[in-house]
Design a protein around this motif. Structure first.
Motif, mmCIF file in Angstrom:
data_model
loop_
_atom_site.group_PDB
_atom_site.id
_atom_site.type_symbol
_atom_site.label_atom_id
_atom_site.label_comp_id
_atom_site.label_asym_id
_atom_site.label_seq_id
_atom_site.Cartn_x
_atom_site.Cartn_y
_atom_site.Cartn_z
ATOM 1 N N LEU A 1 0.513 -1.721 0.072
ATOM 2 C CA LEU A 1 0.318 0.201 0.210
ATOM 3 C C LEU A 1 1.079 0.930 0.172
ATOM 4 N N LYS A 2 0.266 2.216 -0.952
ATOM 5 C CA LYS A 2 1.265 3.718 -0.496
ATOM 6 C C LYS A 2 0.938 4.932 0.190
ATOM 7 N N GLY A 3 1.310 5.135 0.865
ATOM 8 C CA GLY A 3 0.943 5.982 1.240
ATOM 9 C C GLY A 3 0.386 6.022 2.450
ATOM 10 N N ARG A 4 1.007 4.941 3.308
ATOM 11 C CA ARG A 4 -0.129 4.038 4.628
ATOM 12 C C ARG A 4 0.914 5.385 6.103
ATOM 13 N N GLU A 5 1.087 5.943 5.803
ATOM 14 C CA GLU A 5 2.139 7.087 6.534
ATOM 15 C C GLU A 5 0.750 8.013 6.487
ATOM 16 N N ARG A 6 -0.295 8.288 5.813
ATOM 17 C CA ARG A 6 -1.069 8.932 5.638
ATOM 18 C C ARG A 6 -2.272 9.354 6.824
ATOM 19 N N VAL A 7 -2.328 7.812 6.803
ATOM 20 C CA VAL A 7 -3.125 7.434 7.584
ATOM 21 C C VAL A 7 -3.415 8.485 9.085
ATOM 22 N N LYS A 8 -4.429 9.359 9.338
ATOM 23 C CA LYS A 8 -4.821 9.492 10.773
ATOM 24 C C LYS A 8 -5.557 8.428 11.480
ATOM 25 N N VAL A 9 -6.923 8.303 10.955
ATOM 26 C CA VAL A 9 -7.950 8.119 11.463
ATOM 27 C C VAL A 9 -8.413 6.488 10.902
ATOM 28 N N VAL A 10 -8.370 5.321 12.230
ATOM 29 C CA VAL A 10 -9.076 4.096 10.911
ATOM 30 C C VAL A 10 -9.990 3.824 12.157
ATOM 31 N N CYS A 11 -11.568 3.235 11.612
ATOM 32 C CA CYS A 11 -12.043 2.958 12.124
ATOM 33 C C CYS A 11 -12.860 1.432 11.941
ATOM 34 N N ILE A 12 -12.719 0.520 12.735
ATOM 35 C CA ILE A 12 -12.574 -0.807 13.071
ATOM 36 C C ILE A 12 -13.510 -1.549 14.000
ATOM 37 N N ASP A 13 -14.216 -2.829 14.537
ATOM 38 C CA ASP A 13 -15.358 -3.167 15.129
ATOM 39 C C ASP A 13 -14.482 -3.541 16.129
ATOM 40 N N LEU A 14 -14.939 -3.989 17.272
ATOM 41 C CA LEU A 14 -14.280 -4.987 18.267
ATOM 42 C C LEU A 14 -12.983 -6.316 17.658
ATOM 43 N N SER A 15 -12.852 -6.160 16.733
ATOM 44 C CA SER A 15 -11.027 -6.809 16.383
ATOM 45 C C SER A 15 -10.415 -7.153 16.355
ATOM 46 N N GLY A 16 -9.594 -8.064 17.350
ATOM 47 C CA GLY A 16 -7.803 -7.975 17.758
ATOM 48 C C GLY A 16 -6.763 -8.087 16.795
ATOM 49 N N SER A 17 -7.649 -8.883 15.764
ATOM 50 C CA SER A 17 -6.828 -8.684 14.562
ATOM 51 C C SER A 17 -5.930 -7.480 13.493
ATOM 52 N N TYR A 18 -7.788 -7.377 13.525
ATOM 53 C CA TYR A 18 -7.502 -5.091 12.703
ATOM 54 C C TYR A 18 -6.911 -4.574 13.694
ATOM 55 N N ARG A 19 -6.926 -4.425 14.980
ATOM 56 C CA ARG A 19 -6.064 -3.624 15.650
ATOM 57 C C ARG A 19 -4.720 -3.869 15.741
ATOM 58 N N ALA A 20 -4.558 -5.356 15.722
ATOM 59 C CA ALA A 20 -3.203 -5.445 15.296
ATOM 60 C C ALA A 20 -2.292 -5.184 14.315
ATOM 61 N N ILE A 21 -3.368 -4.758 12.932
ATOM 62 C CA ILE A 21 -2.999 -4.766 11.970
ATOM 63 C C ILE A 21 -2.602 -2.831 11.259
#
Length: 391
Positions: free
Chosen positions: A195-215
């Motif tokens: 993925l290009k520009g991963r450092e640009r992301v300021k906010v990530v909205c996820i459900d209560l998933s531990g795997s997504y939080r680690a990612i």
């Protein structure tokens, strides 16, 4: 009929006649500017004329055929023989680009390949090939994009063989950014590294998933994780209903009472409030549970707060976690552990109003795309359609 110039496909075409009804036959000639493709010279001599019979976009409800006279030129400067390139008509094709786009739009809007075969008098394989050509053309327009500043991540089911697909949604512009096969960190690792520009992301909205939080913590280092409000409230409601079942199994089995208990008090009609109050009066313990559920959900549904305004809300949340942990009910203790584990993400939820409702809406549209195609086996084909129609 007299000769007249119009922009039939582009500038430079002259129509001689229009005959027939279905199909309509348009006799035309290309008289636009011509230059030698080798030396770009304009000292040309006409050597021959050929007739190209092409499918063209429909005029009204009638099919259209374009009989186009094209000259063969000889360049006096370099001696090259050539036929000119014409706008809207590519070499060696038997249809104009307008006609191919018309077939693509009709198939995208739900007209089957068999129906297009009968209407346009082309093969079903041709319809599918043109459709994929336009999908790939549009997908190339989106390739190379950098990650959006506000990102929503969620998964949805794709097929029994391939399992789940993770959706990356641009919550700021309300469009699907990308799809990736799998939902675990191991499955998504090759995609995330590219993925290009991963450092640009300021906010990530996820459900209560531990795997997504680690990612998110690993691959989006500058992003603030925000819990999705819908999933947080649904988790709270599920554990409260489990406790209600422990207190009154018969009342929990009543589907009418279940509907009333799940709704917010402000969304009940007067007759529904009266029925619910009669039940709660007969079961004081359930009333205490119901009022606790309403109070906690009201706290979680607060929005548009500043950093300073969130401080008393955090103290209230910590107090709720303490109460649930020592309530003596297994479901409430589990809920307390969940809220404690996700306390920082829930606190961010009060400040940032974006949620994954946009992503869930796109998942509904993706289900429509899958049903229309009677399911997909090829993920690449599915991704192309979703990126073009939802991106």
């Amino acid at each position: 009929m007299p000769e007249r110039k119009i922009e039939l496909i582009g500038p430079g075409f002259k129509i001689h006649s229009v005959t027939g009804s279905n199909p309509k036959i348009i006799e035309a000639e290309y008289v636009g500017p011509v230059a030698c493709p080798g030396c770009e010279g304009t000292e040309l001599r006409t050597k021959d004329r050929i007739l190209r019979r092409l499918h063209h976009a429909s005029l009204g409800r009638s099919a259209t055929r374009l009989h186009l006279t094209v000259r063969k030129y000889h360049c006096r400067r370099c001696g090259r023989y050539f036929r000119p390139r014409m706008p809207g008509i590519l070499p060696y094709r038997r249809s104009t680009e307008q006609f191919r786009r018309q077939v693509y739009l009709d198939h995208r809007d739900g007209i089957s390949r068999e129906q297009l075969r009968r209407n346009c008098r082309i093969g079903t394989a041709t319809v599918e090939r043109w459709f994929h050509d336009h999908l790939e053309l549009k997908e190339r327009m989106f390739s190379g994009r950098e990650c959006p500043e506000v990102l929503g991540i969620d998964e949805h089911f794709f097929s029994k063989k391939n399992g789940y697909v993770t959706t990356f949604c641009d919550l700021k512009k309300h469009r699907v950014f990308e799809l990736a096969l799998g939902r675990s960190e191991k499955a998504l690792e090759p995609f995330l590294k590219g993925l290009k520009g991963r450092e640009r992301v300021k906010v990530v909205c996820i459900d209560l998933s531990g795997s997504y939080r680690a990612i998110v913590r690993k691959y989006f280092p500058n992003a603030r994780i925000v819990a999705d409000r819908f999933h947080v409230v649904r988790t709270v409601l599920r554990h409260f209903l489990a406790t209600w079942k422990q207190l009154d199994p018969d009342g929990r089995a009543n589907r009418g009472l279940l509907s009333l208990m799940r709704r917010h008090a402000s969304k009940l009609r007067p007759d529904q409030k009266l029925r619910l109050n009669r039940y709660l009066d007969a079961h004081p313990a359930v009333r205490i549970l119901y009022e606790a559920k309403e109070s906690l959900c009201a706290l979680l549904n607060i929005k548009h707060r500043t950093k300073k305004q969130c401080q008393p809300l955090i103290r209230r949340l910590v107090n709720w976690i303490w109460k649930l942990r020592y309530s003596g009910f297994p479901a409430m203790e589990t809920l307390a552990e969940t809220l404690d584990n996700w306390s920082s993400e829930i606190a961010c939820m009060w400040r940032f109003t974006k949620n994954n409702g946009i992503t869930e809406g796109f998942h509904t549209k993706m289900e429509v795309i899958q049903r229309r195609a009677y399911g997909f086996k090829n993920f690449t084909n599915y991704r192309l359609r979703v990126i073009v129609m939802c991106g």
